[in-house]
Design a protein around this motif. Structure first.
Motif, PDB file in Angstrom:
ATOM      1  N   THR A 245       0.816  -1.220   0.000  1.00 27.23           N
ATOM      2  CA  THR A 245       0.000   0.000   0.000  1.00 27.23           C
ATOM      3  C   THR A 245       0.845   1.263   0.000  1.00 27.23           C
ATOM      4  O   THR A 245       0.563   2.212  -0.741  1.00 27.23           O
ATOM      5  CB  THR A 245      -0.939   0.012   1.217  1.00 27.23           C
ATOM      6  OG1 THR A 245      -1.801  -1.131   1.159  1.00 27.23           O
ATOM      7  CG2 THR A 245      -1.787   1.274   1.239  1.00 27.23           C
ATOM      8  N   PHE A 246       1.903   1.291   0.813  1.00 23.05           N
ATOM      9  CA  PHE A 246       2.670   2.526   1.011  1.00 23.05           C
ATOM     10  C   PHE A 246       4.038   2.533   0.337  1.00 23.05           C
ATOM     11  O   PHE A 246       4.733   3.548   0.363  1.00 23.05           O
ATOM     12  CB  PHE A 246       2.838   2.792   2.509  1.00 23.05           C
ATOM     13  CG  PHE A 246       1.539   2.961   3.234  1.00 23.05           C
ATOM     14  CD1 PHE A 246       0.765   4.095   3.058  1.00 23.05           C
ATOM     15  CD2 PHE A 246       1.078   1.970   4.075  1.00 23.05           C
ATOM     16  CE1 PHE A 246      -0.444   4.249   3.720  1.00 23.05           C
ATOM     17  CE2 PHE A 246      -0.135   2.104   4.745  1.00 23.05           C
ATOM     18  CZ  PHE A 246      -0.892   3.244   4.564  1.00 23.05           C
ATOM     19  N   GLY A 247       4.428   1.407  -0.235  1.00 30.39           N
ATOM     20  CA  GLY A 247       5.701   1.372  -0.957  1.00 30.39           C
ATOM     21  C   GLY A 247       6.919   1.210  -0.070  1.00 30.39           C
ATOM     22  O   GLY A 247       8.048   1.173  -0.561  1.00 30.39           O
ATOM     23  N   LYS A 248       6.722   1.103   1.245  1.00 30.81           N
ATOM     24  CA  LYS A 248       7.820   0.952   2.197  1.00 30.81           C
ATOM     25  C   LYS A 248       7.359   0.062   3.342  1.00 30.81           C
ATOM     26  O   LYS A 248       6.157  -0.097   3.577  1.00 30.81           O
ATOM     27  CB  LYS A 248       8.242   2.308   2.786  1.00 30.81           C
ATOM     28  CG  LYS A 248       8.844   3.305   1.805  1.00 30.81           C
ATOM     29  CD  LYS A 248       9.241   4.581   2.545  1.00 30.81           C
ATOM     30  CE  LYS A 248       9.943   5.575   1.608  1.00 30.81           C
ATOM     31  NZ  LYS A 248       8.997   6.157   0.637  1.00 30.81           N
ATOM     32  N   THR A 249       8.312  -0.518   4.057  1.00 36.88           N
ATOM     33  CA  THR A 249       7.968  -1.217   5.291  1.00 36.88           C
ATOM     34  C   THR A 249       7.590  -0.166   6.335  1.00 36.88           C
ATOM     35  O   THR A 249       7.922   1.015   6.180  1.00 36.88           O
ATOM     36  CB  THR A 249       9.159  -2.043   5.812  1.00 36.88           C
ATOM     37  OG1 THR A 249      10.208  -1.134   6.208  1.00 36.88           O
ATOM     38  CG2 THR A 249       9.676  -3.000   4.747  1.00 36.88           C
ATOM     39  N   PRO A 250       6.917  -0.572   7.412  1.00 35.17           N
ATOM     40  CA  PRO A 250       6.580   0.419   8.446  1.00 35.17           C
ATOM     41  C   PRO A 250       7.801   1.163   8.977  1.00 35.17           C
ATOM     42  O   PRO A 250       7.760   2.387   9.167  1.00 35.17           O
ATOM     43  CB  PRO A 250       5.923  -0.437   9.536  1.00 35.17           C
ATOM     44  CG  PRO A 250       5.351  -1.599   8.806  1.00 35.17           C
ATOM     45  CD  PRO A 250       6.316  -1.892   7.694  1.00 35.17           C
ATOM     46  N   GLY A 251       8.900   0.444   9.219  1.00 37.85           N
ATOM     47  CA  GLY A 251      10.107   1.094   9.724  1.00 37.85           C
ATOM     48  C   GLY A 251      10.658   2.110   8.748  1.00 37.85           C
ATOM     49  O   GLY A 251      11.005   3.244   9.126  1.00 37.85           O
TER      50      GLY A 251
END
Length: 257
Positions: A245-251
Motif C-alpha cells: 500500500t505505502f511502498g515501504k515497510t513500516p520502519g
C-alpha cells in the motif's frame, strides 16, 4: 454570527486564509464541525483521521486532506501532530472536487503551504499573491486520491458489520460469521459493500486494518504489537500488506518521514 460575518467580509479582501499553527498531542480530537470555505489540511508531523458521515480518511505523513466547504467533519490525531491549514474562498474552487479526499503533498506543495502560512493570507489583487494562488490551484487540480480511504456502507446490515470491525479491527471472524450476526447472507453483504463503498469486503477490511495500523504506529507502538492488534496472523503478512500500500515497510516509512 460574528464569525460568519468575519468570513463573509474577508472573502472580498482575501481569497486564501490560513488557520492558526497548532500542535496537538496524541489522541486529541477536533469535534465535528464545518467551514464556509474550502479547507486544505496538512500535517507536517503525525497522522490524522478525518471522519465525515460518508466515511473516514486516514491522512499519513506527506499527505493532506481536501475538505470542501460545508462538509461536516472531525479530526483525530495520532502521535504528536503539527497542523497547517489553508482556507480557500469557494468561488476559487468551483472546478475542484466536491467531496473530501486525501492527496499526496509533494515537496513543492509542502513549501507552498508553509509559505502561505507565513504570509497568513493571500489576495489576488497583490501580484505576488496572485501568482501563489495560481500555483496552488494548479497543484490542487491534479491532486490524486490516496489509498487510505474507508467509505462507509449505508445499509443497516452492512453498517452493523462495519461498526463491529471498526470497534475491534483485530476481529478475525469470517465474512460468513459476520453476515449471520448482521442478519444477512454472505453474498448479500459482499454485494452491499461493493455497491455502497466501491470496495470488495476483503479490500475494505484491509483498508480498515492498515488505517488503524497507521494510527498505532504514529503513536509509537511497536510493529510486532501493531501487526497482531490489527488482525494479521503474522508480522510478515502485515509488513507485506503495508509495503504493497505505502511502498515501504513500516520502519522505512516512519524513518523517511
Amino acid at each position: 454570527m460574528p464569525k460568519k460575518r468575519h468570513w463573509f467580509f474577508d472573502s472580498y479582501k482575501y481569497q486564501v486564509r490560513t488557520g492558526t499553527v497548532p500542535e496537538y498531542d496524541d489522541g486529541h480530537v477536533i469535534r465535528t464541525h464545518s467551514h464556509p470555505w474550502h479547507q486544505l489540511v496538512y500535517a507536517s508531523q503525525g497522522v490524522m483521521t478525518v471522519r465525515t458521515p460518508e466515511g473516514a480518511w486516514v491522512v499519513p505523513i506527506h499527505r493532506g486532506v481536501w475538505v470542501p466547504a460545508g462538509t461536516r467533519h472531525s479530526i483525530q490525531m495520532s502521535g504528536a501532530v503539527s497542523l497547517r491549514t489553508l482556507y480557500l474562498v469557494p468561488r476559487l474552487g468551483r472546478s475542484l472536487p466536491d467531496k473530501p479526499r486525501v492527496i499526496g503533498v509533494s515537496p513543492l506543495l509542502r513549501e507552498l503551504i508553509l509559505r502561505i502560512v507565513e504570509l497568513d493570507s493571500l489576495s489576488i489583487r497583490v501580484p505576488t499573491h496572485a501568482h501563489l494562488v495560481s500555483v496552488l490551484l494548479d497543484h490542487l487540480h491534479v491532486m490524486q486520491s490516496d489509498a487510505v480511504h474507508l467509505p462507509l456502507p449505508r445499509d443497516a446490515r452492512a453498517k452493523r458489520i462495519a461498526a463491529m470491525l471498526q470497534k475491534q479491527p483485530s476481529n478475525a471472524r469470517s465474512l460468513i460469521e459476520l453476515s449471520k450476526s448482521a442478519g444477512a447472507s454472505k453474498r448479500t453483504v459482499e454485494r452491499l459493500f461493493k455497491t455502497e463503498t466501491g470496495l470488495g469486503f476483503g479490500k475494505w477490511r484491509q483498508q480498515l486494518r492498515l488505517g488503524h495500523a497507521l494510527r498505532l504506529l504514529a503513536a509509537g507502538d511497536a510493529v510486532t504489537t501493531v501487526a497482531f492488534d490489527v488482525g494479521y496472523d503474522s508480522i510478515s503478512a502485515f509488513i507485506s500488506a503495508f509495503r504493497l500500500t505505502f511502498g515501504k515497510t513500516p520502519g522505512q516509512y516512519f524513518r523517511a518521514a
